[in-house]
Write an enzyme that holds these catalytic residues in place. Structure first.
Site, mmCIF file in Angstrom:
data_model
loop_
_atom_site.group_PDB
_atom_site.id
_atom_site.type_symbol
_atom_site.label_atom_id
_atom_site.label_comp_id
_atom_site.label_asym_id
_atom_site.label_seq_id
_atom_site.Cartn_x
_atom_site.Cartn_y
_atom_site.Cartn_z
ATOM 1 N N HIS A 53 0.841 -1.196 0.000
ATOM 2 C CA HIS A 53 0.000 0.000 0.000
ATOM 3 C C HIS A 53 0.877 1.247 0.000
ATOM 4 O O HIS A 53 1.870 1.315 0.734
ATOM 5 C CB HIS A 53 -0.906 0.033 1.220
ATOM 6 C CG HIS A 53 -1.983 -1.006 1.216
ATOM 7 N ND1 HIS A 53 -2.945 -1.080 2.194
ATOM 8 C CD2 HIS A 53 -2.262 -2.004 0.340
ATOM 9 C CE1 HIS A 53 -3.768 -2.086 1.931
ATOM 10 N NE2 HIS A 53 -3.361 -2.660 0.818
ATOM 11 N N TYR A 90 -9.323 4.595 7.979
ATOM 12 C CA TYR A 90 -9.467 5.007 9.374
ATOM 13 C C TYR A 90 -10.635 5.987 9.430
ATOM 14 O O TYR A 90 -10.564 7.068 8.852
ATOM 15 C CB TYR A 90 -8.200 5.683 9.875
ATOM 16 C CG TYR A 90 -7.046 4.739 10.112
ATOM 17 C CD1 TYR A 90 -6.766 4.280 11.402
ATOM 18 C CD2 TYR A 90 -6.221 4.307 9.076
ATOM 19 C CE1 TYR A 90 -5.698 3.421 11.653
ATOM 20 C CE2 TYR A 90 -5.163 3.441 9.309
ATOM 21 C CZ TYR A 90 -4.907 3.003 10.599
ATOM 22 O OH TYR A 90 -3.862 2.148 10.833
ATOM 23 N N LYS A 125 1.826 -0.354 15.137
ATOM 24 C CA LYS A 125 3.243 -0.286 15.480
ATOM 25 C C LYS A 125 3.791 -1.455 16.288
ATOM 26 O O LYS A 125 5.010 -1.602 16.409
ATOM 27 C CB LYS A 125 3.524 1.007 16.260
ATOM 28 C CG LYS A 125 3.325 2.258 15.444
ATOM 29 C CD LYS A 125 4.260 2.291 14.270
ATOM 30 C CE LYS A 125 3.899 3.346 13.258
ATOM 31 N NZ LYS A 125 4.556 3.117 11.966
ATOM 32 N N TYR A 143 3.851 6.737 10.037
ATOM 33 C CA TYR A 143 3.074 5.546 9.702
ATOM 34 C C TYR A 143 3.911 4.519 8.936
ATOM 35 O O TYR A 143 3.852 3.322 9.218
ATOM 36 C CB TYR A 143 1.837 5.933 8.890
ATOM 37 C CG TYR A 143 0.793 4.843 8.875
ATOM 38 C CD1 TYR A 143 -0.131 4.719 9.904
ATOM 39 C CD2 TYR A 143 0.729 3.913 7.838
ATOM 40 C CE1 TYR A 143 -1.080 3.710 9.916
ATOM 41 C CE2 TYR A 143 -0.218 2.901 7.833
ATOM 42 C CZ TYR A 143 -1.115 2.805 8.879
ATOM 43 O OH TYR A 143 -2.049 1.788 8.880
#
Length: 396
Positions: free
Chosen positions: A72, A201, A297, A385
């Site tokens: 992605h 999100y 994470k 990210y």
């Protein structure tokens, strides 16, 4: 038994550490209380940072990830019925994420270690650590009905939040930082084609929602729910209805439904142990820290820990220099707190506060507007990210 590095835990941290040490010519033995079938089927994280995916490839365990993982280059933020895309790669000089389940990473690492003659003992019990304050620590454990001892030079505690490693440190030697968030995630794994090409999100007045995936045939979805939520209160029909509501857009969004394969409720917390070393015991991964899952994470932070640890152990065992071992905790913790901040920020940006009112709602929308329209703000999100480069932890 005798080895150079005794590793407790056959999750991503322990297995990756054993793999990296093998490539440095360093012996290790991995001990795991669960069965091989259990650890290879345990569904957890699924988003790999750029450097995590590159490490798998560079060390020879990324072939299946490259073939089956979903690359992605962006993520979508959804609020007020609109969708705005954050161009991760465009904002970070081509860095990206790969969607590839933690259980798949574990399978690949186990296969690689066994093929190379590595020792992984599953179904061990009664694990205790002795002599961690000396230069000859020992791990005692039961395996196949026999009490055994593993003598080693150092012990790596990679056995998760509930493992024995952290609890083996003398009382008062560690400082604990713990924060419980006032909500949980209800997550489902569904046999359904993903409804979007990238992660979504969603901020909604009824609570946060996340649309993710594990493959082209399996979707991973989450809902913000109150703490202590019971799964019995959430039949499939209610889950899907709520997902449709929170992921809806003004121009229409079709959420693909399918049979629910797994579901569970995960409390959200932030947890950090300082330092991440005591004598010859080194903590890594969830044994040392927990982050809320919003920033994706946990697995990546564990891999960063063991990269630093493998490098430090290699320098010590080959050259006799202990500088890397002495710096291990501080180097890891600098990254840990950066990730804690990012994960907390993402959580606050997207979740409905417990004391939500119209004022707090307008503040969140204003922040989301800024993040999705300001190049500087979007770059901050994107850099964190996809994962900060490993050498970031050395910078001052």
């Amino acid at each position: 038994m005798r080895t150079q590095v005794g590793i407790i835990g056959a999750g991503p941290a322990g297995l990756m550490l054993s793999h990296l040490l093998h490539q440095e010519g360093i012996e290790s033995v991995v001990l795991e209380t669960r069965s091989r079938a259990y650890v290879e089927s345990r569904v957890r994280a699924g988003v790999l940072e750029h450097d995590t995916a590159e490490l798998l490839r560079d060390t020879g365990v990324g072939e299946r990830m490259t073939r089956e993982g979903l690359v992605h280059t962006g993520v979508e933020l959804r609020f007020e019925g609109i969708t705005r895309r954050i161009d991760l790669s465009g904002l970070t000089n081509g860095r990206r994420i790969t969607v590839y389940g933690q259980q798949e990473v574990v399978k690949d690492l186990i296969a690689a270690r066994l093929a190379a003659g590595g020792q992984i003992l599953f179904d061990v019990s009664e694990v205790t650590l002795e002599g961690i304050d000396t230069d000859a620590p020992v791990i005692r454990f039961a395996h196949e009905g026999t009490i055994r001892e593993l003598s080693c030079l150092v012990i790596a505690g990679c056995d998760g939040f509930h493992g024995v490693s952290r609890g083996s440190v003398p009382k008062g030697a560690l400082r604990i930082f713990d924060h419980t968030y006032p909500f949980s995630w209800l997550g489902i794994l569904a046999r359904a084609t993903p409804s979007a090409h990238e992660l979504i999100y969603a901020h909604h007045e009824r609570g946060f929602a996340l649309h993710s995936m594990r493959s082209t045939e399996v979707t991973r979805l989450y809902l913000q729910v109150p703490p202590h939520t019971e799964l019995s209160d959430w039949p499939a029909a209610r889950i899907w209805d709520e997902l449709h509501t929170r992921l809806a857009t003004e121009d229409g969004f079709t959420l693909t439904e399918g049979p629910i394969l797994e579901q569970g409720v995960t409390p959200m917390r932030g947890f950090v142990t300082e330092p991440m070393r005591h004598g010859r015991l080194f903590l890594a991964g969830d044994a040392a820290h927990i982050v809320p899952p919003t920033g994706a994470k946990g697995l990546n932070l564990a891999v960063a820990d063991v990269r630093f640890l493998a490098e430090a152990l290699g320098t010590w065992l080959r050259q006799g220099r202990e500088t890397g071992l002495d710096e291990y905790s501080a180097r890891c913790l600098r990254r840990v707190w950066r990730v804690q901040h990012f994960s907390s920020w993402m959580t606050g940006l997207l979740h409905q506060p417990v004391d939500a009112d119209e004022f707090s709602h307008r503040l969140q929308v204003a922040q989301l507007e800024y993040v999705t329209t300001s190049t500087a703000a979007a770059t901050t999100l994107a850099e964190n990210y996809v994962g900060l480069p490993l050498d970031w932890s050395r910078r001052r």
